[in-house]
Design an enzyme around this catalytic site. Sequence first.
Site, PDB file in Angstrom:
ATOM      1  N   PRO A 110       0.824  -1.216   0.000  1.00  0.00           N
ATOM      2  CA  PRO A 110       0.000   0.000   0.000  1.00  0.00           C
ATOM      3  C   PRO A 110       0.853   1.259   0.000  1.00  0.00           C
ATOM      4  CG  PRO A 110      -0.733  -1.538   1.684  1.00  0.00           C
ATOM      5  CD  PRO A 110       0.573  -2.060   1.179  1.00  0.00           C
ATOM      6  N   ASP A 111       0.333   2.332  -0.570  1.00  0.00           N
ATOM      7  CA  ASP A 111       1.035   3.612  -0.490  1.00  0.00           C
ATOM      8  C   ASP A 111       0.636   4.308   0.810  1.00  0.00           C
ATOM      9  OD1 ASP A 111      -1.520   4.539  -0.941  1.00  0.00           O
ATOM     10  OD2 ASP A 111      -1.070   5.556  -2.818  1.00  0.00           O
ATOM     11  N   PHE A 112       0.940   5.581   0.911  1.00  0.00           N
ATOM     12  CA  PHE A 112       0.558   6.325   2.118  1.00  0.00           C
ATOM     13  C   PHE A 112      -0.837   6.919   2.008  1.00  0.00           C
ATOM     14  CE2 PHE A 112       4.869   7.729   4.086  1.00  0.00           C
ATOM     15  CZ  PHE A 112       4.987   6.476   4.657  1.00  0.00           C
ATOM     16  N   ARG A 113      -1.076   7.615   0.903  1.00  0.00           N
ATOM     17  CA  ARG A 113      -2.188   8.561   0.908  1.00  0.00           C
ATOM     18  C   ARG A 113      -3.419   8.149   0.122  1.00  0.00           C
ATOM     19  NH1 ARG A 113       2.494  11.282   1.344  1.00  0.00           N
ATOM     20  NH2 ARG A 113       2.655  12.702   3.093  1.00  0.00           N
ATOM     21  N   GLN A 183      11.452   7.393  -3.593  1.00  0.00           N
ATOM     22  CA  GLN A 183      11.152   7.623  -2.173  1.00  0.00           C
ATOM     23  C   GLN A 183      10.861   6.297  -1.489  1.00  0.00           C
ATOM     24  OE1 GLN A 183       8.360  11.387  -2.001  1.00  0.00           O
ATOM     25  NE2 GLN A 183       8.145  10.378  -3.947  1.00  0.00           N
ATOM     26  N   ASN A 184      10.785   5.249  -2.261  1.00  0.00           N
ATOM     27  CA  ASN A 184      10.379   3.972  -1.696  1.00  0.00           C
ATOM     28  C   ASN A 184      11.496   3.334  -0.893  1.00  0.00           C
ATOM     29  OD1 ASN A 184       7.963   4.401  -2.887  1.00  0.00           O
ATOM     30  ND2 ASN A 184       8.309   3.036  -4.628  1.00  0.00           N
ATOM     31  N   ASP A 186      11.182  -0.003  -0.086  1.00  0.00           N
ATOM     32  CA  ASP A 186      10.924  -1.440  -0.193  1.00  0.00           C
ATOM     33  C   ASP A 186      12.027  -2.197  -0.922  1.00  0.00           C
ATOM     34  OD1 ASP A 186      10.468  -0.846  -2.927  1.00  0.00           O
ATOM     35  OD2 ASP A 186       8.330  -0.577  -2.576  1.00  0.00           O
ATOM     36  N   HIS A 203      14.931   8.020   0.556  1.00  0.00           N
ATOM     37  CA  HIS A 203      14.456   7.879   1.936  1.00  0.00           C
ATOM     38  C   HIS A 203      15.016   6.636   2.607  1.00  0.00           C
ATOM     39  CE1 HIS A 203      10.824  10.705   0.961  1.00  0.00           C
ATOM     40  NE2 HIS A 203      11.961  11.344   1.111  1.00  0.00           N
ATOM     41  N   CYS A 211      22.151   2.804  15.238  1.00  0.00           N
ATOM     42  CA  CYS A 211      21.573   3.434  16.421  1.00  0.00           C
ATOM     43  C   CYS A 211      20.971   4.780  16.023  1.00  0.00           C
ATOM     44  CB  CYS A 211      22.667   3.643  17.464  1.00  0.00           C
ATOM     45  SG  CYS A 211      22.108   4.594  18.892  1.00  0.00           S
ATOM     46  N   GLY A 274       3.771   7.717  -9.663  1.00  0.00           N
ATOM     47  CA  GLY A 274       3.218   7.171  -8.419  1.00  0.00           C
ATOM     48  C   GLY A 274       3.629   7.891  -7.155  1.00  0.00           C
ATOM     49  N   SER A 276       2.667  11.452  -4.580  1.00  0.00           N
ATOM     50  CA  SER A 276       1.805  12.605  -4.317  1.00  0.00           C
ATOM     51  C   SER A 276       2.620  13.885  -4.251  1.00  0.00           C
ATOM     52  CB  SER A 276       1.049  12.395  -2.999  1.00  0.00           C
ATOM     53  OG  SER A 276       1.975  12.296  -1.936  1.00  0.00           O
ATOM     54  N   ARG A 300      -2.332   8.458 -10.565  1.00  0.00           N
ATOM     55  CA  ARG A 300      -3.793   8.347 -10.593  1.00  0.00           C
ATOM     56  C   ARG A 300      -4.440   9.724 -10.624  1.00  0.00           C
ATOM     57  NH1 ARG A 300      -4.650   4.286  -6.608  1.00  0.00           N
ATOM     58  NH2 ARG A 300      -4.765   2.622  -8.127  1.00  0.00           N
TER      59      ARG A 300
END
Length: 411
Positions: A110-113, A183-184, A186, A203, A211, A274, A276, A300
């Site tokens: 799933p994405d965030f938004r 930004q992924n 995964d 990211h 740590c 993909g 936002s 989208r």
Amino acid sequence: MNRSRSSQPPVPRVTRSAGGRLTEPAERLDSGPGPYGKQRRKQADSALAQDLSQMSMSGQDTLNNSPSASAVKSSSRGGLASVARLVKLGRCKNVVVVAGAGVSTASGIPDFRTPGTGLYANLEKYNIPYPEAIFNIDYFSNDPQPFFSLAKALYPGSHRPNYIHYFIRMLHHKGLLLRVYTQNIDGLEKLCGIPDDKLVEAHGSFATAACHLCYTAYPAEDAKQAIMNDKVPICTFCAATVKPDVVFFGEDLPQKYFLNTQDFPKADLLIIMGTSLQIEPFASLVNTVRSTVPRLLLNRNAVGPFEKVPLRRADHMELGDLEETVRRFAEMLGWNDDMEELMRSQETLSLPTLISSPLSVDQTSCQSKGAPAGTETSRSRAGGQRGASSGSEETDSETDSKSSASSSQST
Ligand code: CNA
């Protein structure tokens, strides 16, 4: 790996933020019936912008219910084809891809938004005051449990790259990819075979851990084991909590991110997929290509500068399901056979474990935020479930020598 905040004063430091208002819980709550009211309003505004735009744009799902949809579709269709034509004419040889969570939804993450399915719509169980808290480093410092609960679902391993990831790899294979900025977290870009020197994981990722206070490196596999067993990994040096090296809000982005200062001015095509475009400083990258450079948004809904009417002259957007759009794009480019062959070649390869693979990426500061894992969708089976190659080995042979900066040189 060790990260230090102050030992390298000349190195620029950029931290991640959700962009002004989105980080403020109070404003979020004020923005509508729920924390996502503002987002919904933004999407409504986007729809209006789409209706008004006479620029290069075509809509699929998003515009279907609008009275003016057919007019817009017929008058402005062709953005994807225009860009495909430019590529076929050989006018795009330094393509920069900017990617977000929408690239991986076809892999079952799933994405965030996205309302309903996005992570931010499903955070009640973590008992946090506002969605971004789960990726806030100060919040983590006080209570790592919400993030660790989420991380259990996010850890790479159960998801496969999909058609979109392989399309990006195909850009590289064709010698057109200058760099992909994702930004992924995964790891699917790496898993699908995009080599390290073509990839900026802006990211961070789960491939390393450290740590969160003193940045002493910690074995990523040990961190994973602890988190998966509901234990807290503890720093062997200062006894603070260890976290996977994904960039949290307020943390520095990896040094490799600064390759953008070379890449974006050099780009001759920017493909935005993909996302936002809500997270800074990443979102603003799309404004750093030359104004004459074509920017193609595949998403989208309209986002960022594509929400403004009229669009910049060189801007194109193709709205709808990303995988479907990318499949059409590949067809227009005449890459269908190549894509099939590439994906077929992955079927026999086993899925590598990213965490145990040696890292060639030099990441300085922190990380985090996540993408929830889910079950693989039927769509992901078309590409994503066919297996994956380990990023580096195979791509060494399919060189694209355009890249001058290697990851280890990027600082
Ligand atoms: P986001 O804010 O959730 O936006 C995703 C965008 O993609 C939205 O505009 C969606 O409409 C669009 N989208 C989603 N699915 C599709 C689809 N199938 N077809 C077309 N469009 C689609 O995510 P961003 O990437 O913009 O936000 C940045 C955050 C999200 C990064 O910091 C990531 O770490 C974080 N994230 C990453 C993952 C991942 O690694 N897979 C997952 C979830 C969140």
